[in-house]
Design a protein around this motif. Structure first.
Motif, PDB file in Angstrom:
ATOM      1  N   PHE A   1       4.699  15.180   5.489  1.00 22.91           N
ATOM      2  CA  PHE A   1       5.024  14.023   4.638  1.00 22.91           C
ATOM      3  C   PHE A   1       5.318  12.821   5.537  1.00 22.91           C
ATOM      4  O   PHE A   1       6.316  12.795   6.252  1.00 22.91           O
ATOM      5  CB  PHE A   1       6.246  14.335   3.758  1.00 22.91           C
ATOM      6  CG  PHE A   1       6.580  13.270   2.735  1.00 22.91           C
ATOM      7  CD1 PHE A   1       5.830  13.140   1.576  1.00 22.91           C
ATOM      8  CD2 PHE A   1       7.660  12.403   2.927  1.00 22.91           C
ATOM      9  CE1 PHE A   1       6.140  12.175   0.622  1.00 22.91           C
ATOM     10  CE2 PHE A   1       7.976  11.434   1.985  1.00 22.91           C
ATOM     11  CZ  PHE A   1       7.216  11.328   0.826  1.00 22.91           C
ATOM     12  N   ASP A   2       4.391  11.842   5.514  1.00 28.34           N
ATOM     13  CA  ASP A   2       4.530  10.658   6.381  1.00 28.34           C
ATOM     14  C   ASP A   2       4.723   9.421   5.498  1.00 28.34           C
ATOM     15  O   ASP A   2       3.767   8.934   4.906  1.00 28.34           O
ATOM     16  CB  ASP A   2       3.284  10.520   7.257  1.00 28.34           C
ATOM     17  CG  ASP A   2       3.409   9.356   8.242  1.00 28.34           C
ATOM     18  OD1 ASP A   2       4.545   9.026   8.629  1.00 28.34           O
ATOM     19  OD2 ASP A   2       2.367   8.768   8.594  1.00 28.34           O
ATOM     20  N   PRO A   3       5.955   8.919   5.385  1.00 29.48           N
ATOM     21  CA  PRO A   3       6.204   7.792   4.477  1.00 29.48           C
ATOM     22  C   PRO A   3       5.935   6.436   5.122  1.00 29.48           C
ATOM     23  O   PRO A   3       6.095   6.266   6.327  1.00 29.48           O
ATOM     24  CB  PRO A   3       7.690   7.937   4.154  1.00 29.48           C
ATOM     25  CG  PRO A   3       8.272   8.542   5.389  1.00 29.48           C
ATOM     26  CD  PRO A   3       7.189   9.411   5.989  1.00 29.48           C
TER      27      PRO A   3
ATOM     28  N   GLU B   1       0.821  -1.219   0.000  1.00 28.26           N
ATOM     29  CA  GLU B   1       0.000   0.000   0.000  1.00 28.26           C
ATOM     30  C   GLU B   1       0.854   1.269   0.000  1.00 28.26           C
ATOM     31  O   GLU B   1       0.342   2.383   0.149  1.00 28.26           O
ATOM     32  CB  GLU B   1      -0.951   0.004   1.213  1.00 28.26           C
ATOM     33  CG  GLU B   1      -0.299   0.229   2.576  1.00 28.26           C
ATOM     34  CD  GLU B   1       0.348  -1.021   3.174  1.00 28.26           C
ATOM     35  OE1 GLU B   1       0.732  -0.967   4.353  1.00 28.26           O
ATOM     36  OE2 GLU B   1       0.458  -2.043   2.462  1.00 28.26           O
ATOM     37  N   ALA B   2       2.165   1.118  -0.174  1.00 32.40           N
ATOM     38  CA  ALA B   2       3.077   2.270  -0.100  1.00 32.40           C
ATOM     39  C   ALA B   2       2.686   3.374  -1.079  1.00 32.40           C
ATOM     40  O   ALA B   2       2.397   3.112  -2.238  1.00 32.40           O
ATOM     41  CB  ALA B   2       4.510   1.818  -0.371  1.00 32.40           C
ATOM     42  N   LYS B   3       2.690   4.599  -0.571  1.00 31.08           N
ATOM     43  CA  LYS B   3       2.388   5.764  -1.403  1.00 31.08           C
ATOM     44  C   LYS B   3       3.556   6.740  -1.356  1.00 31.08           C
ATOM     45  O   LYS B   3       3.962   7.295  -2.358  1.00 31.08           O
ATOM     46  CB  LYS B   3       1.108   6.428  -0.873  1.00 31.08           C
ATOM     47  CG  LYS B   3       0.640   7.619  -1.696  1.00 31.08           C
ATOM     48  CD  LYS B   3      -0.724   8.112  -1.241  1.00 31.08           C
ATOM     49  CE  LYS B   3      -0.635   8.812   0.116  1.00 31.08           C
ATOM     50  NZ  LYS B   3      -1.907   9.471   0.507  1.00 31.08           N
ATOM     51  N   ASN B   4       4.120   6.904  -0.133  1.00 28.93           N
ATOM     52  CA  ASN B   4       5.218   7.861   0.067  1.00 28.93           C
ATOM     53  C   ASN B   4       6.517   7.135   0.408  1.00 28.93           C
ATOM     54  O   ASN B   4       6.516   6.208   1.218  1.00 28.93           O
ATOM     55  CB  ASN B   4       4.882   8.814   1.224  1.00 28.93           C
ATOM     56  CG  ASN B   4       3.680   9.685   0.905  1.00 28.93           C
ATOM     57  OD1 ASN B   4       3.383   9.931  -0.256  1.00 28.93           O
ATOM     58  ND2 ASN B   4       2.990  10.142   1.942  1.00 28.93           N
ATOM     59  N   LEU B   5       7.600   7.568  -0.217  1.00 26.22           N
ATOM     60  CA  LEU B   5       8.935   7.001   0.055  1.00 26.22           C
ATOM     61  C   LEU B   5       9.868   8.133   0.463  1.00 26.22           C
ATOM     62  O   LEU B   5       9.990   9.133  -0.256  1.00 26.22           O
ATOM     63  CB  LEU B   5       9.477   6.297  -1.185  1.00 26.22           C
ATOM     64  CG  LEU B   5      10.889   5.709  -1.057  1.00 26.22           C
ATOM     65  CD1 LEU B   5      10.859   4.401  -0.264  1.00 26.22           C
ATOM     66  CD2 LEU B   5      11.507   5.449  -2.430  1.00 26.22           C
ATOM     67  N   LEU B   6      10.499   7.990   1.622  1.00 22.89           N
ATOM     68  CA  LEU B   6      11.491   8.970   2.077  1.00 22.89           C
ATOM     69  C   LEU B   6      12.873   8.412   1.739  1.00 22.89           C
ATOM     70  O   LEU B   6      13.237   7.324   2.177  1.00 22.89           O
ATOM     71  CB  LEU B   6      11.362   9.187   3.590  1.00 22.89           C
ATOM     72  CG  LEU B   6      12.418  10.089   4.244  1.00 22.89           C
ATOM     73  CD1 LEU B   6      12.352  11.500   3.676  1.00 22.89           C
ATOM     74  CD2 LEU B   6      12.233  10.111   5.758  1.00 22.89           C
ATOM     75  N   LEU B   7      13.633   9.151   0.944  1.00 20.08           N
ATOM     76  CA  LEU B   7      14.982   8.734   0.557  1.00 20.08           C
ATOM     77  C   LEU B   7      15.995   9.559   1.353  1.00 20.08           C
ATOM     78  O   LEU B   7      15.941  10.792   1.345  1.00 20.08           O
ATOM     79  CB  LEU B   7      15.170   8.940  -0.949  1.00 20.08           C
ATOM     80  CG  LEU B   7      16.545   8.656  -1.558  1.00 20.08           C
ATOM     81  CD1 LEU B   7      16.998   7.228  -1.289  1.00 20.08           C
ATOM     82  CD2 LEU B   7      16.545   8.922  -3.052  1.00 20.08           C
ATOM     83  N   ILE B   8      16.879   8.873   2.076  1.00 18.01           N
ATOM     84  CA  ILE B   8      17.895   9.566   2.887  1.00 18.01           C
ATOM     85  C   ILE B   8      19.270   9.331   2.252  1.00 18.01           C
ATOM     86  O   ILE B   8      19.793   8.213   2.286  1.00 18.01           O
ATOM     87  CB  ILE B   8      17.882   9.068   4.344  1.00 18.01           C
ATOM     88  CG1 ILE B   8      16.503   9.344   4.972  1.00 18.01           C
ATOM     89  CG2 ILE B   8      18.991   9.741   5.154  1.00 18.01           C
ATOM     90  CD1 ILE B   8      16.377   8.922   6.426  1.00 18.01           C
ATOM     91  N   PRO B   9      19.860  10.355   1.634  1.00 18.26           N
ATOM     92  CA  PRO B   9      21.151  10.188   0.956  1.00 18.26           C
ATOM     93  C   PRO B   9      22.341  10.371   1.899  1.00 18.26           C
ATOM     94  O   PRO B   9      22.175  10.632   3.093  1.00 18.26           O
ATOM     95  CB  PRO B   9      21.124  11.296  -0.100  1.00 18.26           C
ATOM     96  CG  PRO B   9      20.310  12.386   0.540  1.00 18.26           C
ATOM     97  CD  PRO B   9      19.324  11.715   1.469  1.00 18.26           C
TER      98      PRO B   9
END
Length: 431
Positions: free
Chosen positions: A167-169, A92-100
């Motif tokens: 923004f809640d991933p 059900e994922a909609k939001n993805l937080l990418l941490i570089p």
């Protein structure tokens, strides 16, 4: 799902390649059964060395950069693999937080981040960038060489969740290898999926653990094909409590180097190989080609120069090197425009999605190519999704060679799955 690629290499036919091609149905079934038992890393890249008579992985990265070096033709396969990976973990994922990574001024690295955002965006996710850099307190735009820009945002931590303002991933993807340790903000996130897990970072991970797991995988695979595992598995040794600055613990390194060179000479004699044996001494944790030296004779360690000690003593983020892996050196006989090259294979979930040659004109066949001055030559697609024809002559056929690289890459990825299971602090234990 192994791409049919065009390679610059048309070397001699070798028995290993022939055997892998003839065993293709058995190999694919074997992988399928392994993936029923083990979870692949979310993404990975593997550096491979091809000596002609043997082929082996020399490094496996679980936080791969360099996605920007994949050609546009490779992207559909990468997007498909990203979809499969996300669907498996959080349908059900909609939001993805990418941490570089924190070193966000490196333009090549930022192009990699942009490519990852593109991949996961096309897989149907809203992707935003959160930074571990505490000096960034508001959304900050970074301009890229192609005229576009990336926006880095400060992280917002609540009791059990991590996100950005408004923004809640569901899922957090790390493209930061945690060389400097695990930041507090990433701990105890029990309500979200953190990929890869924290124990995949260099704060916990050790190369010796990985190659111990790879040895187990290589033995199983070699038994399936009825061959010597040495043909795909570099031998290694380990030394802890090394202090390069003070020159202590180097006796262990010297002893292990000598013992390993003796073992390699024995193998070379068995196979009639004329190559001069060498070993590569590496920091047991860390990446970016730092803390690496090639040794051809244990006596070389009698007089290690101050410059070499400084180079060996510290890796990324200023972390001191206190233990090393001594790895059997595998020469690379691949060339791109007369420069020494090694293939790097990229994977998302259990799928090979492409790769490139790492090329270095100023390095020899027995040296580390992951160094300043390296360039990248993409492995371009001919026709994607096409597996090699078992009847075709190996060596002369590019797709065959790349099928073989994909197999070795997946063996290293499977070893990483074994390794992560063995080092998981939260593993469920059944008596």
């Amino acid at each position: 799902m192994v791409p049919h690629l065009v390679t610059a290499l048309t070397g001699p036919i070798n028995e290993l390649e022939q055997r892998i091609l003839e065993s293709m149905p058995a190999i694919e079934r074997w992988f399928r059964l392994e993936w029923m038992e083990h979870t692949p890393p979310f993404y990975s890249s593997v550096d491979i060395r091809n000596a002609g008579y043997r082929l082996a992985p020399v490094d496996t990265n679980l936080f791969p950069g360099g996605f920007n070096n994949l050609t546009p033709e490779m992207l559909p396969l990468a997007v498909q693999a990203a979809m499969a990976a996300i669907e498996k973990i959080c349908p059900e994922a909609k939001n993805l937080l990418l941490i570089p990574e924190r070193h966000t001024r490196n333009m090549f690295y930022l192009m990699n981040v942009q490519r990852l955002m593109q991949l996961f965006g096309q897989a149907g996710l809203n992707v935003r960038l959160g930074t571990l850099d505490e000096s960034i307190t508001e959304p900050t735009a970074l301009d890229l060489p192609d005229g576009s820009s990336l926006t880095l945002e400060p992280l917002v931590r609540t009791k059990h969740r991590l996100g950005l303002k408004h923004f809640d991933p569901c899922t957090i993807l790390l493209n930061n290898d945690l060389s400097a340790g695990v930041p507090k903000v990433l701990e105890n996130l029990h309500e979200q999926y953190l990929l890869p897990p924290l124990h995949a970072g260099w704060a916990t991970r050790r190369k010796t653990n990985h190659f111990r797991s790879y040895e187990e995988v290589a033995k199983k695979f070699a038994k399936l094909l009825g061959m010597d595992p040495w043909l795909i598995n570099p031998m290694y040794a380990h030394c802890g409590e090394v202090n390069w600055e003070e020159g202590t613990g180097l006796e262990c390194v010297q002893t292990q180097v000598d013992a390993l060179l003796t073992k390699i000479r024995r193998k070379h004699k068995e196979y009639g190989i004329a190559d001069k044996p060498f070993v590569v001494v590496k920091a047991n944790n860390g990446t970016y080609g730092m803390g690496i030296m090639t040794v051809r004779d244990a006596k070389e360690l009698d007089e290690v120069s101050r410059r070499t000690r400084n180079k060996m003593g510290v890796v990324k983020d200023g972390q001191a090197v206190t233990e090393v892996i001594i790895q059997e050196g595998v020469p690379t006989y691949e060339r791109v425009n007369e420069a020494v090259a090694e293939p790097v294979v990229y994977m998302i979930d259990r799928y090979v999605v492409g790769g490139f040659y790492r090329v270095h004109a100023d390095r020899g066949i027995d040296e580390n190519l992951n160094a300043p001055g390296a360039s990248f030559v993409p492995l371009a697609f001919a026709n994607s999704h096409q597996l090699p024809k078992p009847g075709e002559r190996p060596g002369a056929s590019a797709p065959n060679r790349f099928y073989m690289y994909g197999v070795i890459g997946r063996l290293a990825m499977l070893a990483a799955a074994y390794e992560l299971e063995a080092t998981d602090p939260d593993a469920e234990v059944y008596d």
